[in-house]
Design a protein around this motif. Structure first.
Motif, mmCIF file in Angstrom:
data_model
loop_
_atom_site.group_PDB
_atom_site.id
_atom_site.type_symbol
_atom_site.label_atom_id
_atom_site.label_comp_id
_atom_site.label_asym_id
_atom_site.label_seq_id
_atom_site.Cartn_x
_atom_site.Cartn_y
_atom_site.Cartn_z
ATOM 1 N N UNK A 50 -8.795 -0.235 3.839
ATOM 2 C CA UNK A 50 -7.771 0.459 4.615
ATOM 3 C C UNK A 50 -6.389 0.241 3.982
ATOM 4 N N UNK A 51 -6.075 -0.995 3.653
ATOM 5 C CA UNK A 51 -4.779 -1.312 3.048
ATOM 6 C C UNK A 51 -4.668 -0.769 1.623
ATOM 7 N N UNK A 52 -5.738 -0.880 0.850
ATOM 8 C CA UNK A 52 -5.717 -0.379 -0.527
ATOM 9 C C UNK A 52 -5.538 1.139 -0.540
ATOM 10 N N UNK A 53 -6.278 1.844 0.318
ATOM 11 C CA UNK A 53 -6.146 3.297 0.367
ATOM 12 C C UNK A 53 -4.727 3.698 0.772
ATOM 13 N N UNK A 54 -4.109 2.927 1.664
ATOM 14 C CA UNK A 54 -2.724 3.216 2.042
ATOM 15 C C UNK A 54 -1.784 3.065 0.843
ATOM 16 N N UNK A 55 -1.965 2.010 0.060
ATOM 17 C CA UNK A 55 -1.163 1.838 -1.159
ATOM 18 C C UNK A 55 -1.336 3.039 -2.082
ATOM 19 N N UNK A 56 -2.577 3.484 -2.225
ATOM 20 C CA UNK A 56 -2.869 4.597 -3.138
ATOM 21 C C UNK A 56 -2.242 5.903 -2.656
ATOM 22 N N UNK A 57 -2.414 6.245 -1.359
ATOM 23 C CA UNK A 57 -1.868 7.533 -0.922
ATOM 24 C C UNK A 57 -0.340 7.498 -0.877
ATOM 25 N N UNK A 58 0.240 6.333 -0.641
ATOM 26 C CA UNK A 58 1.700 6.223 -0.659
ATOM 27 C C UNK A 58 2.236 6.481 -2.068
ATOM 28 N N UNK A 59 1.564 5.912 -3.054
ATOM 29 C CA UNK A 59 1.944 6.138 -4.456
ATOM 30 C C UNK A 59 1.759 7.607 -4.827
ATOM 31 N N UNK A 60 0.670 8.206 -4.371
ATOM 32 C CA UNK A 60 0.389 9.611 -4.668
ATOM 33 C C UNK A 60 1.411 10.550 -4.025
ATOM 34 N N UNK A 61 1.932 10.185 -2.867
ATOM 35 C CA UNK A 61 2.936 11.021 -2.200
ATOM 36 C C UNK A 61 4.177 11.174 -3.078
ATOM 37 N N UNK A 62 4.571 10.106 -3.724
ATOM 38 C CA UNK A 62 5.714 10.156 -4.646
ATOM 39 C C UNK A 62 5.330 10.950 -5.892
#
Length: 155
Positions: A50-62
Motif C-alpha cells: 500500500x505504501x510502496x504503491x503510493x510512492x510510485x503513483x505520487x512519483x508518476x503524477x509528477x
C-alpha cells in the motif's frame, strides 16, 4: 503566440512529440493501475505494498506533468483524455482486482514496458539533437528500470 524557434525542425519536433505522447499514455495508464492497486491491495504484505504503491503513483503524477509539458514545449498538443491514452498506451488495463503478488507482477511488466517506450523515444530525440527530451526520457527510463528491479525482487 510567437513562432517557435528552438533549433529543432518542425518535422523532428512532431516525431519527438509523437513518441512522447506514447510515453505520456503509458505513464498515465501505469499511474491509474498503480493507484487502483494501492486502493485495493489486501493480504499479508498490505501495508508494505500500500505504501510502496503510493510512492510510485505520487512519483508518476509528477512524471506525467513533466512529459505533457515537454510535448507542449515542442509546440504540439498533449493528449489528455482516457480515450486518447487508451489508443496510445502499450499497457493493458486490468479490469479485475488481482491478488497482491499478481499486482506486483503486473506492475513489474508495466514498468518494463515504459522502459521500452522510453528507449524508442530516446533514439528519436538523440537523432534530432534534442538534449532536453533525451534527458527527460533518460531520467524516466532510469526510474522505471529501478522500480521494475525493486518489484521483481518481491516476486
Amino acid at each position: 503566440m510567437r513562432q517557435i524557434d528552438i533549433g529543432i525542425t518542425p518535422e523532428n519536433r512532431t516525431a519527438i512529440a509523437e513518441g512522447l505522447k506514447k510515453l505520456l499514455a503509458d505513464s498515465y495508464t501505469l499511474y491509474l493501475l498503480t493507484h487502483n492497486f494501492h486502493w485495493n491491495v489486501t493480504g499479508p504484505q498490505f501495508r508494505e505494498l500500500h505504501l510502496m504503491f503510493e510512492e510510485h503513483y505520487t512519483e508518476l503524477a509528477v512524471a506525467v506533468d513533466d512529459v505533457a509539458e515537454r510535448i507542449r514545449t515542442l509546440d504540439v498538443i498533449a493528449p489528455g483524455t482516457y480515450k486518447a491514452f487508451a489508443a496510445l498506451s502499450s499497457i493493458k488495463e486490468v479490469d479485475e482486482v488481482p491478488e497482491a503478488s499478481q499486482m506486483v507482477e503486473i506492475l513489474t511488466g508495466a514498468h518494463e514496458q515504459v522502459v521500452k517506450t522510453c528507449r524508442t523515444v530516446l533514439v528519436v530525440a538523440q537523432e534530432a539533437a534534442d538534449e532536453s527530451t533525451a534527458s527527460l526520457v533518460s531520467d524516466r527510463m532510469r526510474i522505471h528500470e529501478k522500480t521494475a528491479w525493486m518489484l521483481r525482487a518481491m516476486l
